[in-house]
Design a protein around this motif. Structure first.
Motif, mmCIF file in Angstrom:
data_model
loop_
_atom_site.group_PDB
_atom_site.id
_atom_site.type_symbol
_atom_site.label_atom_id
_atom_site.label_comp_id
_atom_site.label_asym_id
_atom_site.label_seq_id
_atom_site.Cartn_x
_atom_site.Cartn_y
_atom_site.Cartn_z
ATOM 1 N N TRP A 187 0.817 -1.208 0.000
ATOM 2 C CA TRP A 187 0.000 0.000 0.000
ATOM 3 C C TRP A 187 0.856 1.265 0.000
ATOM 4 C CZ3 TRP A 187 -0.094 3.627 3.865
ATOM 5 C CH2 TRP A 187 0.417 3.267 5.104
ATOM 6 N N HIS A 188 2.102 1.166 0.498
ATOM 7 C CA HIS A 188 3.010 2.320 0.425
ATOM 8 C C HIS A 188 3.318 2.645 -1.037
ATOM 9 C CE1 HIS A 188 3.857 0.841 4.556
ATOM 10 N NE2 HIS A 188 3.951 2.132 4.807
ATOM 11 N N GLY A 189 3.573 1.600 -1.830
ATOM 12 C CA GLY A 189 3.839 1.791 -3.262
ATOM 13 C C GLY A 189 2.635 2.356 -3.991
ATOM 14 N N LYS A 190 1.444 1.845 -3.647
ATOM 15 C CA LYS A 190 0.235 2.372 -4.281
ATOM 16 C C LYS A 190 0.059 3.838 -3.920
ATOM 17 C CE LYS A 190 -4.606 2.547 -4.772
ATOM 18 N NZ LYS A 190 -5.920 2.327 -4.281
ATOM 19 N N LEU B 147 2.636 1.034 -11.954
ATOM 20 C CA LEU B 147 3.067 0.933 -10.557
ATOM 21 C C LEU B 147 1.869 0.675 -9.639
ATOM 22 C CD1 LEU B 147 5.092 1.331 -8.156
ATOM 23 C CD2 LEU B 147 4.500 3.759 -8.285
ATOM 24 N N ILE B 148 0.824 1.461 -9.787
ATOM 25 C CA ILE B 148 -0.343 1.354 -8.913
ATOM 26 C C ILE B 148 -1.020 -0.003 -9.057
ATOM 27 C CG2 ILE B 148 -2.655 2.287 -8.485
ATOM 28 C CD1 ILE B 148 -1.416 5.073 -9.318
ATOM 29 N N MET C 218 1.036 -2.853 -7.587
ATOM 30 C CA MET C 218 1.004 -2.830 -6.118
ATOM 31 C C MET C 218 -0.306 -3.412 -5.594
ATOM 32 S SD MET C 218 3.826 -1.760 -4.895
ATOM 33 C CE MET C 218 4.765 -2.392 -6.269
ATOM 34 N N VAL C 219 -1.429 -3.058 -6.210
ATOM 35 C CA VAL C 219 -2.730 -3.496 -5.711
ATOM 36 C C VAL C 219 -3.026 -4.956 -6.049
ATOM 37 C CG1 VAL C 219 -5.222 -3.098 -5.891
ATOM 38 C CG2 VAL C 219 -3.672 -1.168 -5.734
ATOM 39 N N ILE C 220 -2.686 -5.382 -7.258
ATOM 40 C CA ILE C 220 -3.052 -6.723 -7.705
ATOM 41 C C ILE C 220 -1.994 -7.765 -7.316
ATOM 42 C CG2 ILE C 220 -3.609 -8.178 -9.707
ATOM 43 C CD1 ILE C 220 -5.728 -6.001 -9.058
#
Length: 150
Positions: free
Chosen positions: A91-94, A140-141, A144-146
């Motif tokens: 979640w930090h990356g998202k 990126l987003i 991170m999420v998937i």
């Protein structure tokens, strides 16, 4: 409504968040492309004036409201109990990608105001490269999420 009540609306909140993000991203993909076409347009010419209208309408009618909705529904998702494992790192990356996208949005909004004043602060090449930024941040987003690599 308490924060626990958010859980009952989780599927709707997630759907509305994704719809908002899709609309936001559509505009973020298109606006820098308009700037590519606007940069070489003669100042005061018909093409330049038409692009000003298109850019303003795209930003005000689609991109800004969609970003606001994405933020609102995203915050509700974050506040929904059990949605995020706060010990995980993904979640930090998202959030980094989301904040960078919001910052790029601000850059595009400022550029629209410059174009409105018939100022060309960046080259056509700059805008061609900038046109790729939303795609890279979206990658990126989504990863991170998937995938949640960490």
């Amino acid at each position: 409504m308490t924060i626990d009540a958010f859980a009952a609306f989780y599927p709707w909140t997630k759907a509305l968040h994704l719809i908002s993000v899709f609309a936001w991203m559509a505009g973020m993909f298109y606006l820098p492309r308009l700037y590519v076409y606007h940069t070489p347009a003669p100042v005061g010419g018909e093409r330049s004036e038409m692009l000003k209208v298109m850019e303003r309408r795209l930003l005000r009618a689609i991109i800004n409201p969609a970003m606001a909705a994405a933020w609102i529904f995203g915050i509700i998702l974050v506040l929904t109990p059990g949605v995020i494992d706060w010990s995980a790192g993904w979640w930090h990356g998202k959030m980094l990608g989301f904040l960078l996208m919001s910052g790029f949005h601000g850059h595009l909004a400022a550029a629209r105001k410059s174009f409105e004043r018939d100022e060309r602060k960046h080259s056509e090449r700059y805008w061609r490269i900038a046109n790729e930024v939303p795609t890279l941040l979206l990658i990126l987003i989504v990863v991170m999420v998937i995938v949640r690599p960490f």
